[in-house]
Design a protein around this motif. Structure first.
Motif, short mmCIF file in Angstrom:
data_model
loop_
_atom_site.label_atom_id
_atom_site.label_comp_id
_atom_site.label_asym_id
_atom_site.label_seq_id
_atom_site.Cartn_x
_atom_site.Cartn_y
_atom_site.Cartn_z
N SER A 203 34.25 33.49 1.35
CA SER A 203 34.04 34.94 1.12
C SER A 203 34.15 35.77 2.33
O SER A 203 33.59 36.88 2.30
N VAL A 204 34.57 35.20 3.48
CA VAL A 204 34.76 35.89 4.63
C VAL A 204 35.24 37.23 4.48
O VAL A 204 36.49 37.38 3.92
N ASN A 205 34.84 38.49 4.97
CA ASN A 205 35.31 39.80 4.64
C ASN A 205 36.48 40.06 5.69
O ASN A 205 35.99 40.12 6.82
N PRO A 206 37.61 39.96 5.29
CA PRO A 206 38.88 40.28 6.09
C PRO A 206 38.68 41.62 7.01
O PRO A 206 39.41 41.81 8.15
N GLU A 207 37.85 42.62 6.54
CA GLU A 207 37.64 43.87 7.12
C GLU A 207 36.75 43.68 8.23
O GLU A 207 36.82 44.77 8.93
N LEU A 208 36.17 42.83 8.51
CA LEU A 208 35.57 42.55 9.72
C LEU A 208 36.66 42.59 10.94
O LEU A 208 35.97 43.11 12.11
N GLN A 209 37.60 42.28 10.95
CA GLN A 209 38.47 42.22 12.18
C GLN A 209 38.60 43.79 12.49
O GLN A 209 38.84 44.65 11.77
N GLY A 210 38.55 43.84 13.82
CA GLY A 210 38.51 45.16 14.47
C GLY A 210 37.32 45.91 14.67
O GLY A 210 37.05 46.79 15.55
N ARG A 211 36.07 45.24 14.02
CA ARG A 211 34.77 46.03 13.92
C ARG A 211 34.17 45.69 15.43
O ARG A 211 34.12 44.32 15.70
N THR A 212 33.38 46.65 15.72
CA THR A 212 32.72 46.64 16.98
C THR A 212 31.18 46.85 16.76
O THR A 212 30.85 47.96 16.13
N LEU A 213 30.36 45.90 17.00
CA LEU A 213 28.95 46.22 16.83
C LEU A 213 28.25 46.73 18.06
O LEU A 213 28.48 46.94 18.88
N PRO A 214 27.28 47.33 17.68
CA PRO A 214 26.14 48.02 18.55
C PRO A 214 26.01 47.13 19.86
O PRO A 214 25.72 45.85 19.51
N PRO A 215 25.76 47.52 20.73
CA PRO A 215 25.32 46.75 22.11
C PRO A 215 24.09 46.11 22.08
O PRO A 215 23.15 46.67 21.19
N THR A 216 23.66 44.96 22.21
CA THR A 216 22.73 44.26 22.06
C THR A 216 21.32 44.88 23.34
O THR A 216 21.70 45.43 23.93
N GLU A 217 20.24 44.50 22.92
CA GLU A 217 19.12 45.13 23.81
C GLU A 217 19.48 44.29 25.32
O GLU A 217 20.20 43.10 25.26
N PRO A 218 19.26 44.88 26.38
CA PRO A 218 19.63 44.11 27.64
C PRO A 218 18.81 42.91 27.73
O PRO A 218 17.61 42.73 27.17
N TYR A 219 19.30 41.74 28.26
CA TYR A 219 18.82 40.65 28.65
C TYR A 219 18.65 40.28 30.18
O TYR A 219 19.69 40.54 30.83
N LEU A 220 17.57 40.10 30.66
CA LEU A 220 17.18 39.78 31.91
C LEU A 220 17.29 38.44 32.11
O LEU A 220 16.53 37.73 31.91
N VAL A 221 18.15 38.15 33.09
CA VAL A 221 18.57 36.72 33.60
C VAL A 221 17.48 36.17 34.54
O VAL A 221 17.43 36.77 35.74
N GLY A 222 16.48 35.45 33.85
CA GLY A 222 15.21 34.90 34.89
C GLY A 222 15.91 33.79 35.58
O GLY A 222 16.66 32.84 35.25
N ARG A 223 15.38 33.45 36.71
CA ARG A 223 15.79 32.38 37.84
C ARG A 223 15.41 31.07 37.02
O ARG A 223 15.98 30.03 36.93
N GLU A 224 14.14 30.92 36.28
CA GLU A 224 13.72 29.79 35.76
C GLU A 224 14.59 29.36 34.48
O GLU A 224 15.11 28.46 34.20
N LYS A 225 15.28 30.55 33.69
CA LYS A 225 16.02 30.22 32.64
C LYS A 225 17.47 29.63 33.28
O LYS A 225 18.03 28.79 32.51
N VAL A 226 17.89 30.19 34.34
CA VAL A 226 18.81 29.75 34.66
C VAL A 226 18.94 28.24 35.03
O VAL A 226 19.82 27.25 34.70
N ARG A 227 17.82 27.81 35.89
CA ARG A 227 17.65 26.69 36.10
C ARG A 227 17.31 25.66 35.04
O ARG A 227 17.89 24.40 35.03
N GLU A 228 16.66 26.18 33.99
CA GLU A 228 16.56 25.18 32.77
C GLU A 228 17.87 24.85 31.94
O GLU A 228 18.15 23.98 31.56
N PHE A 229 18.46 26.01 32.15
CA PHE A 229 19.76 25.96 31.48
C PHE A 229 20.98 24.93 32.24
O PHE A 229 21.39 24.08 31.76
N ALA A 230 20.77 25.16 33.68
CA ALA A 230 21.52 24.10 34.40
C ALA A 230 20.99 22.68 34.21
O ALA A 230 22.06 21.81 34.09
N ARG A 231 19.85 22.46 34.17
CA ARG A 231 19.46 20.99 33.93
C ARG A 231 19.85 20.61 32.40
O ARG A 231 20.25 19.58 32.25
N ALA A 232 19.78 21.48 31.37
CA ALA A 232 20.04 20.94 30.13
C ALA A 232 21.60 20.61 30.04
O ALA A 232 21.88 19.97 29.31
#
Length: 150
Positions: free
Chosen positions: A4-33
């Motif tokens: 039941s996916v709505n075909p009218e979604l095509q072309g839709r742009t959603l509002p920007p997300t809240e800013p995400y601050l990239v943290g050093r430890e998050k990068v390290r955790e992701f790299a290890r993962a």
């Protein structure tokens, strides 16, 4: 049940997300993962030797930022996407520059394609991720397969 996916979604742009601050430890955790062992992902000195102001994120890190934009899509009241039936079909990235610890990133998702394949649907979303200056960093392109009953 058919998809039941709505075909009218095509072309839709959603509002920007809240800013995400990239943290050093998050990068390290992701790299290890993801078993990314390049010292530029872990050591600021190694990153500096390569001309980066801080450690850089592995190439698949944008999924962390994109997740909030995809959550917006799944929450769209008329989307018709049942998350319990979603399988991640494809993921690609198109970079302008590396993501660096300290970046403040905002993601804006546009549904570029909705296709029905038998009982299933494929939804492709392009998520443009920019820094605090509004400069393009990376576009994350995801294809979600929404399974229907056959």
């Amino acid at each position: 049940m058919l998809v039941s996916v709505n075909p009218e979604l095509q072309g839709r742009t959603l509002p920007p997300t809240e800013p995400y601050l990239v943290g050093r430890e998050k990068v390290r955790e992701f790299a290890r993962a993801v078993f990314a062992t390049n010292p530029m992902h872990l050591d600021p000195d190694a990153a500096a030797e390569s001309g980066h102001p801080d450690i850089i994120a592995p190439t698949t890190f944008p999924v962390v930022v994109q997740e909030k934009a995809l959550a917006q899509l799944l929450a769209e009241p008329d989307a018709g996407i049942d998350f319990s039936r979603v399988v991640h079909g494809n993921q690609r990235f198109s970079y302008s520059r590396a993501i660096v610890a300290g970046d403040e990133l905002t993601a804006t998702l546009t549904v570029s394609s909705v296709k029905t394949l038998g009982a299933h649907a494929m939804v492709t979303a392009d998520t443009v991720i920019v820094d605090a200056n509004g400069d393009h960093v990376v576009t994350a392109i995801s294809t979600l397969v929404v399974r229907g009953d056959e």
